[in-house]
Each structure stands twice: as C-alpha cells, then as structure tokens.
Design an enzyme around this catalytic site. Structure first.
Site, PDB file in Angstrom:
ATOM      1  N   LYS A  12      41.725  41.619   7.218  1.00  0.00           N
ATOM      2  CA  LYS A  12      42.868  40.718   7.827  1.00  0.00           C
ATOM      3  C   LYS A  12      44.167  41.444   8.451  1.00  0.00           C
ATOM      4  CE  LYS A  12      46.149  42.170   4.265  1.00  0.00           C
ATOM      5  NZ  LYS A  12      47.360  43.123   4.732  1.00  0.00           N
ATOM      6  N   ASP A 137      46.398  41.002  -2.855  1.00  0.00           N
ATOM      7  CA  ASP A 137      45.687  40.366  -1.606  1.00  0.00           C
ATOM      8  C   ASP A 137      44.424  39.531  -1.945  1.00  0.00           C
ATOM      9  OD1 ASP A 137      47.727  41.299  -0.159  1.00  0.00           O
ATOM     10  OD2 ASP A 137      46.549  42.992   0.809  1.00  0.00           O
TER      11      ASP A 137
END
Length: 289
Positions: A12, A137
């Site tokens: 990401k 995350d």
C-alpha cells in the site's frame, strides 16, 4: 480439505498521512488514505504435521516473532483450532521498512490462507482481534477484499471507511537505501511538533474529495516527510529528482523511506523513469489496484 494455497500480499501507499500529537498512552492517532498497488509478496502456505507457523523467506532473515507468526498465533487463539500447523514460503518483493506495509500485508495474506485451509470464515470481530495482536496496518489489509482496496484510515489504524479505489494512477516508486524505523520516525515527529512546527494539507473530512481531484490539484501532506527528508539527504534528493523532472505530486509513503511520484498517464511516468539520473534508478513503476 485443501492442503496448500498461494496468496498475494499487496503493498500500500499513503495518500496523505497526518500524525496527530502523542496520546496519553504514548501512541499516536493518524489520518490517511491507504491504497493498494500492484506490487506484492507471494505466500505459498502448506499444512504440516506439527503445530505452529514455520516461515522460509527467499531474500531476508525474518525475526523470530515476525508478523506471520504473530498473526498465526492470534488466529489459533481466536478460532481454537487444534493440531494445526503451516509451512510458509515467502517470496519477498515489497522492500522491508519502506513504508509500504509489506509485513502487515503478509500477515493478512496468511490469515486469508488459514481461513481457506481450515474452512473457517472469520467474523469482523475475529479479524480485528488478530490485527490488534499483529500490527496497526493489519486492520486495513485484513479487511481488504482479496487483499486489495482503498480506505480512509484513522485512530491507530483500526478505524476504516472503505471507498471506491482509483485505478487510474501510476506511481513511480523510488527506494532510497536508508532504513528509518517506525519508532525513530515517530520520535522525529514528536520533536518536530515540540519545536512549534505543524503540518498542512486538507482536513480529514476533505480527504476523499481531494483524492478524487486531478493529481495536479492534490495537496496531501505526510507528517513524517519533513522529518525524514531533513535527517536523510538521500530521501530529500529522491524527491527533488522527481520534482525537477516535472512530477506534480511527490511524497513519501508511510514513515518512509519509499518516495513516490503520481501520474495519471503511464507514458508520463515512463518518461520520468527513463530520464532519472543513474544514481536515482533504484525505482519501480506500479499502478493502483
């Protein structure tokens, strides 16, 4: 029952990353957009006869309590599965410590594989439990459909609002050869704030609206960038290379040190890549997914 599965763990990037002042418990809230890209690690997960998670990585030595082991242990704890173990062959393609979420993506990919191998469908609450035991995350990655997605992220990373992803963006990633630990990055931000500095960019409620704008109109900022770029000149230089070649939006992902430029045309990204100086060519062209 399946005996083995292969899962992709997509990296990401952060479009905007505001780190808010330290909380009383020592942690920080964040405000960001997380978006997956088509750079991924690959996990070959195979059931084995003995309990536990045994990881072999093709390119680096992982710590004993890596995110895969933490996620596996949390999965066993929350599901109460007995006599279950896996061998994991990890093909590492996402740079470690680059702000791209590789370790967290790997953990979430393992959990998807464990669901298939054990024929268990985790609830949202069970996934959140696993993420809480593994890393901030992981909340994002574990709730992504097939590991891909885009979300407004706040709190410590556990507050998610998934939005329609833009798949028309091309990113030229640059990988400065410097590793800044997350702990160091947050300490630098604390010093930055203590010195009376602040961070601009849109308000969190305007993040999605800004995300939908043409890239040339973006004004997202990353709280980590001024601190890391000041301490590590190689990061500052990477950003300068992209800006000097006409990239209209350049930023650092996460707590660094990956730097990226955003383009709406692949040809433009390729042109910039081809014109980077030789010392700056540790880079990769990717697309949002």
């Amino acid at each position: 029952m399946l005996c083995s599965v292969v899962e992709k763990a997509y990296a990401k990037v952060n479009f905007g990353l505001k780190v808010l002042p330290k909380r009383e418990d020592g942690f920080h809230n964040i405000e960001s957009i997380f978006q997956t890209i088509n750079l991924y690690d690959e996990l070959n997960i195979t059931v084995c006869n003995k309990g536990g998670c045994y990881v072999q990585c093709d390119s680096m030595n992982l710590p004993e309590n890596n995110t895969l082991v933490l996620a596996f242990n949390a999965f066993i704890e929350i599901t109460k599965v007995k006599s279950f173990g896996v061998n994991v062959e990890l093909k590492k393609r996402i740079p470690s410590g680059g702000g791209l979420g590789g370790g967290s993506a790997d953990a979430a990919a393992l959990v998807r594989g464990l669901e298939k191998l054990s024929n268990i469908s985790l609830t949202r609450e069970q996934k959140n439990f696993i993420a809480s035991k593994t890393g901030s995350d992981v909340f994002f990655f574990i709730h992504c459909k097939d590991g891909k997605g885009c979300a407004l992220v706040s709190g410590r990373g556990e507050k998610l609002s998934f939005i329609k992803p833009r798949k028309d963006l091309f990113l030229l990633l640059m990988f400065p050869e410097v590793h800044s630990s997350t702990a160091e990055a947050y300490a630098l931000v604390d010093e930055f704030y203590a010195s009376g500095n602040g961070i601009g960019g849109p308000a969190f409620k305007e993040f999605e609206k800004t995300y939908r704008l043409p890239v040339k109109e973006w004004f997202f900022e990353n709280s980590f960038t001024p601190c890391i770029a000041k301490k590590y000149k190689i990061v500052f230089n990477a950003m300068q290379y992209l800006e000097n070649l006409g990239c209209t939006y350049v930023q650092m992902s996460g707590s660094g040190s990956t730097v990226y430029g955003v383009f709406e045309l692949e040809q433009q990204a390729m042109c910039v890549q081809n014109n980077l100086p030789a010392e700056a060519c540790n880079c990769k062209l990717v697309q949002t997914v």
